[in-house]
Design a protein around this motif. Structure first.
Motif, PDB file in Angstrom:
ATOM      1  N   ASP A   1      -1.682  -7.421   4.141  1.00 38.09           N
ATOM      2  CA  ASP A   1      -1.348  -7.311   5.562  1.00 38.09           C
ATOM      3  C   ASP A   1       0.128  -7.605   5.812  1.00 38.09           C
ATOM      4  O   ASP A   1       0.770  -6.962   6.654  1.00 38.09           O
ATOM      5  N   ASP A   2       0.665  -8.572   5.089  1.00 36.84           N
ATOM      6  CA  ASP A   2       2.085  -8.892   5.252  1.00 36.84           C
ATOM      7  C   ASP A   2       2.953  -7.712   4.826  1.00 36.84           C
ATOM      8  O   ASP A   2       3.933  -7.365   5.501  1.00 36.84           O
ATOM      9  N   LEU A   3       2.586  -7.086   3.704  1.00 37.43           N
ATOM     10  CA  LEU A   3       3.341  -5.926   3.233  1.00 37.43           C
ATOM     11  C   LEU A   3       3.252  -4.776   4.237  1.00 37.43           C
ATOM     12  O   LEU A   3       4.241  -4.060   4.471  1.00 37.43           O
ATOM     13  N   ALA A   4       2.063  -4.591   4.821  1.00 41.52           N
ATOM     14  CA  ALA A   4       1.886  -3.517   5.801  1.00 41.52           C
ATOM     15  C   ALA A   4       2.782  -3.702   7.011  1.00 41.52           C
ATOM     16  O   ALA A   4       3.145  -2.718   7.674  1.00 41.52           O
ATOM     17  N   ASP A   5       3.166  -4.946   7.299  1.00 39.12           N
ATOM     18  CA  ASP A   5       4.045  -5.216   8.435  1.00 39.12           C
ATOM     19  C   ASP A   5       5.516  -5.260   8.048  1.00 39.12           C
ATOM     20  O   ASP A   5       6.376  -5.412   8.913  1.00 39.12           O
ATOM     21  N   ARG A   6       5.814  -5.138   6.758  1.00 38.71           N
ATOM     22  CA  ARG A   6       7.201  -5.239   6.301  1.00 38.71           C
ATOM     23  C   ARG A   6       7.854  -3.889   6.030  1.00 38.71           C
ATOM     24  O   ARG A   6       9.049  -3.711   6.274  1.00 38.71           O
ATOM     25  N   VAL A   7       7.108  -2.928   5.483  1.00 41.22           N
ATOM     26  CA  VAL A   7       7.741  -1.699   4.998  1.00 41.22           C
ATOM     27  C   VAL A   7       7.616  -0.579   6.019  1.00 41.22           C
ATOM     28  O   VAL A   7       6.647  -0.497   6.778  1.00 41.22           O
ATOM     29  N   ASP A   8       8.622   0.307   6.017  1.00 41.69           N
ATOM     30  CA  ASP A   8       8.663   1.455   6.924  1.00 41.69           C
ATOM     31  C   ASP A   8       8.276   2.754   6.226  1.00 41.69           C
ATOM     32  O   ASP A   8       8.088   3.775   6.890  1.00 41.69           O
ATOM     33  N   ALA A   9       8.205   2.734   4.902  1.00 40.88           N
ATOM     34  CA  ALA A   9       7.861   3.938   4.153  1.00 40.88           C
ATOM     35  C   ALA A   9       7.284   3.532   2.807  1.00 40.88           C
ATOM     36  O   ALA A   9       7.529   2.420   2.319  1.00 40.88           O
ATOM     37  N   ILE A  10       6.509   4.435   2.221  1.00 39.48           N
ATOM     38  CA  ILE A  10       5.919   4.218   0.895  1.00 39.48           C
ATOM     39  C   ILE A  10       6.238   5.434   0.037  1.00 39.48           C
ATOM     40  O   ILE A  10       5.976   6.569   0.446  1.00 39.48           O
ATOM     41  N   CYS A  11       6.800   5.193  -1.129  1.00 41.36           N
ATOM     42  CA  CYS A  11       6.954   6.259  -2.126  1.00 41.36           C
ATOM     43  C   CYS A  11       5.971   5.973  -3.255  1.00 41.36           C
ATOM     44  O   CYS A  11       6.160   5.037  -4.032  1.00 41.36           O
ATOM     45  N   HIS A  12       4.920   6.767  -3.315  1.00 40.58           N
ATOM     46  CA  HIS A  12       3.858   6.539  -4.304  1.00 40.58           C
ATOM     47  C   HIS A  12       4.132   7.415  -5.526  1.00 40.58           C
ATOM     48  O   HIS A  12       3.728   8.561  -5.603  1.00 40.58           O
ATOM     49  N   SER A  13       4.863   6.823  -6.484  1.00 43.26           N
ATOM     50  CA  SER A  13       5.158   7.561  -7.712  1.00 43.26           C
ATOM     51  C   SER A  13       4.372   7.023  -8.898  1.00 43.26           C
ATOM     52  O   SER A  13       4.482   7.539 -10.002  1.00 43.26           O
ATOM     53  N   GLY A  14       3.567   5.988  -8.691  1.00 44.60           N
ATOM     54  CA  GLY A  14       2.772   5.423  -9.775  1.00 44.60           C
ATOM     55  C   GLY A  14       1.566   6.293 -10.086  1.00 44.60           C
ATOM     56  O   GLY A  14       0.819   6.682  -9.195  1.00 44.60           O
ATOM     57  N   ALA A  15       1.380   6.610 -11.354  1.00 45.81           N
ATOM     58  CA  ALA A  15       0.245   7.451 -11.767  1.00 45.81           C
ATOM     59  C   ALA A  15       0.105   7.433 -13.275  1.00 45.81           C
ATOM     60  O   ALA A  15       1.024   7.042 -13.986  1.00 45.81           O
ATOM     61  N   LEU A  16      -1.055   7.847 -13.737  1.00 44.32           N
ATOM     62  CA  LEU A  16      -1.261   8.107 -15.162  1.00 44.32           C
ATOM     63  C   LEU A  16      -0.968   9.581 -15.392  1.00 44.32           C
ATOM     64  O   LEU A  16      -1.550  10.449 -14.753  1.00 44.32           O
ATOM     65  N   VAL A  17      -0.033   9.873 -16.285  1.00 47.13           N
ATOM     66  CA  VAL A  17       0.352  11.247 -16.578  1.00 47.13           C
ATOM     67  C   VAL A  17       0.039  11.544 -18.037  1.00 47.13           C
ATOM     68  O   VAL A  17       0.608  10.942 -18.924  1.00 47.13           O
ATOM     69  N   ASP A  18      -0.877  12.428 -18.269  1.00 47.09           N
ATOM     70  CA  ASP A  18      -1.264  12.750 -19.646  1.00 47.09           C
ATOM     71  C   ASP A  18      -2.114  14.004 -19.558  1.00 47.09           C
ATOM     72  O   ASP A  18      -3.125  14.024 -18.889  1.00 47.09           O
TER      73      ASP A  18
END
Length: 589
Positions: free
Chosen positions: A280-297
């Protein structure tokens, strides 16, 4: 002789009565021969778990550790560990001794303790005991939530102790790319800044991976506070991992330190592995999310991608729906495009698992947009070395890098009648993503592809490498292929040995298909819009200098073969396949 005489024979034997009793009880009962011996051990049997009672009497934030302890003790019994703490919870289950027999024993115990109906191959569906215990807890939560709803509907009281803090994931729906119906995005205009403004703070997943590190660098360079989800034992160790990743690619500056904020979590888990308070704290802190985490194979089964690629996107969108308004930027891959164009992948297709998982992630993103979210996806093509400093993946590399470095080792490059239109440098791709995120915010809500409109041919590219490396040969593909196969046999840990599965089946006429991309969508960067950097002598020289430095310092780790991977990218930590194959992570940290 003893059998004939009828005399009893005394035998000295080292027995573990408790383990022996468990073994036979799991098979339907203790045989008469051993009954008198084992019945006496009942009083000394390991303590039994009344799991529901234990969970109902403890705080919700302790439930995950309780279930993990139960799983650990169960596996210790099945495998004969004297102390449950000796059972590693982060290692692949096969590595700690789970086989087909012990998997059944483990399933029987866990089904009894949890009251859940469990698959016989449950040990093969999760990478380690942590993931297994989290799955069991999620299923228990789902069952209790259903029981709670039934009790309320019938007028019965719902005990407060059955309300768990961790969210219950509908995995059947998530596997289909369905977004939780409770997620709404009416927060897009709330907060100190709106989603139409330049973000002051951004959350990045996969920040220790190749693409993720360059995204983080671009954000830090323009002065944006960057929160990085990372696996670590502490905040300080998380910071060290992030700084180390940036240093690896020549991107770290001490001036960045005040802007870099590690967030210790796990993108494969509900709430991104965070507590409710931190989430919840993080949800109130950030203005954008870059979701680059993934399993690539490229060739794993779909099940391997569910947590890192699909659940992670679901939970990122959960975060976006909470707190202040925020935009979402999903790093995806061009291998999702056949789905979008109406050509479904089948399980026989080698890219089925990865491509389908990223397609499911894009489906969730589209559903979030329909509900009001401001979100974009970026379908990456082949990701090549940085055009500014020549840095490339310093792990096992990907297909293109192994093709180039392997050809340098071989002393010859192949003729390829294709172009580099879908081969673009990592720094350019990340500048484009961050550009939309921070400057061209009016574009947010579109899906982007990349194609270099003015790309040179591969033959020209290889000529540049030949000239820069002392005149390496350029030979017909079939000639190069045979030399490369011979070289791979003689050098099984070489770059070429890692990609033989890719180039072995091609001919002079079809070789260009190895590096040919798929059709692109409506919004394309790399031409007149966000033009791609030139592929010239300078960029090739920087790349070659980095290859030589890495080889001199043994920075590229030898490992199994790498299968061809299209785009996407990034970081998945400690995800290990549950079946044996030759594929490896393109990005692993």
């Amino acid at each position: 002789m003893t059998a004939r005489s009828g005399r009893a024979l005394t035998v000295a034997a080292a027995l573990d009565p408790e383990r022996l009793q468990v073994y036979y009880e799991d098979r339907g009962g203790i045989p008469p021969l051993l009954r008198s011996l084992l019945v006496r051990t009942t009083a000394r049997a390991p303590r039994s778990w009344d799991l529901r009672k234990v969970l109902s009497e403890t705080a919700p934030d302790q439930h995950a550790s309780i279930v993990l302890r139960m799983v650990r003790e169960t596996v210790a019994k099945a495998l004969g560990f004297a102390v449950p703490d000796d059972v590693a919870v982060d290692q692949p289950l096969q590595d700690i001794g789970i086989d087909s027999l012990t998997a059944v024993l483990m399933r029987n115990h866990l089904a009894t303790l949890t009251g859940l109906t469990l698959s016989a191959n449950i040990a093969m569906l999760h990478p380690n005991l942590k993931a297994l215990s989290q799955s069991l807890l999620s299923q228990l939560q789902e069952n209790w939530a259903d029981s709670s709803s039934s009790a309320s509907a019938s007028g019965g009281a719902t005990p407060a102790t059955t309300t768990l803090s961790s969210p219950c994931l509908n995995m059947a729906a998530i596997r289909k790319g369905c977004l939780d119906p409770s997620f709404t995005f009416d927060n897009v205009t709330r907060g100190p800044t709106t989603c139409a403004a330049r973000p002051e703070s951004v959350l990045v997943t996969g920040g220790t991976g190749f693409v993720g590190a360059f995204v983080v660098h671009e954000l830090l360079e323009i002065g944006i506070a960057t929160y990085c989800l990372v696996r670590a034992a502490s905040i300080e160790l998380g910071r060290q991992r992030m700084v180390g990743a940036l240093e690896t690619y020549g991107l770290w500056k001490p001036d960045y330190a005040p802007l870099l904020h590690p967030v210790v979590g796990d993108l494969t888990q509900p709430l991104l592995g965070l507590s409710e308070e931190v989430f919840d704290d993080l949800a109130d802190r950030v203005d954008a999310i870059c979701h680059s985490g993934a399993l690539v194979d490229w060739i794993r089964p779909l099940e391997d991608y569910v947590g890192p690629n699909i659940v992670s996107t679901h939970e990122v969108l959960r975060l976006a729906s909470h707190g202040r308004g925020k935009t979402v930027h999903l790093v995806s891959t061009i291998s999702t495009l056949p789905k979008h164009m109406g050509y479904d992948l089948t399980e026989e297709d080698r890219e089925y698992g990865y491509g389908t998982s990223k397609y499911m992630a894009e489906r969730m993103l589209a559903a979030a947009r329909w509900r009001g979210a401001r979100a974009s996806s970026y379908r990456l093509p082949f990701v090549s070395a940085s055009s500014t400093n020549g840095r490339f993946r310093l792990d096992r590399g990907d297909f293109l890098h192994n093709l180039i470095s392997g050809s340098l080792e071989l002393g010859a490059f192949p003729e390829l009648n294709g172009d580099l239109s879908v081969v673009l440098p990592v720094d350019y791709l990340c500048k484009s993503i961050v550009g939309v995120m921070t400057k061209d915010v009016h574009r947010i809500g579109l899906d982007f592809d990349f194609k270099n409109k003015y790309a040179p041919s591969f033959n020209h590219f290889f000529k540049l490498f030949s000239a820069a490396s002392g005149g390496k040969e350029i030979v017909s593909f079939s000639t190069w292929q045979q030399r490369a196969l011979d070289y791979a046999v003689a050098h099984p840990k070489s770059a070429l040995a890692r990609i033989t599965a890719v180039f072995d089946g091609y001919t002079d006429e079809t070789a260009a298909a190895m590096v040919t991309g798929l059709p692109v969508g409506q919004h394309v960067f790399g031409g007149d819009d966000y033009p791609a950097p030139a592929v010239d002598e300078d960029s090739v020289r920087k790349y070659l200098d980095c290859i030589n430095a890495a080889q001199a310092g043994n920075a590229i780790v030898d490992g199994p073969r790498v299968e061809k991977s299209l785009g996407g990218a990034v970081e998945i930590q400690e995800i290990v396949p549950t079946i044996s194959n030759d594929a490896v992570l393109v990005e692993c940290s």
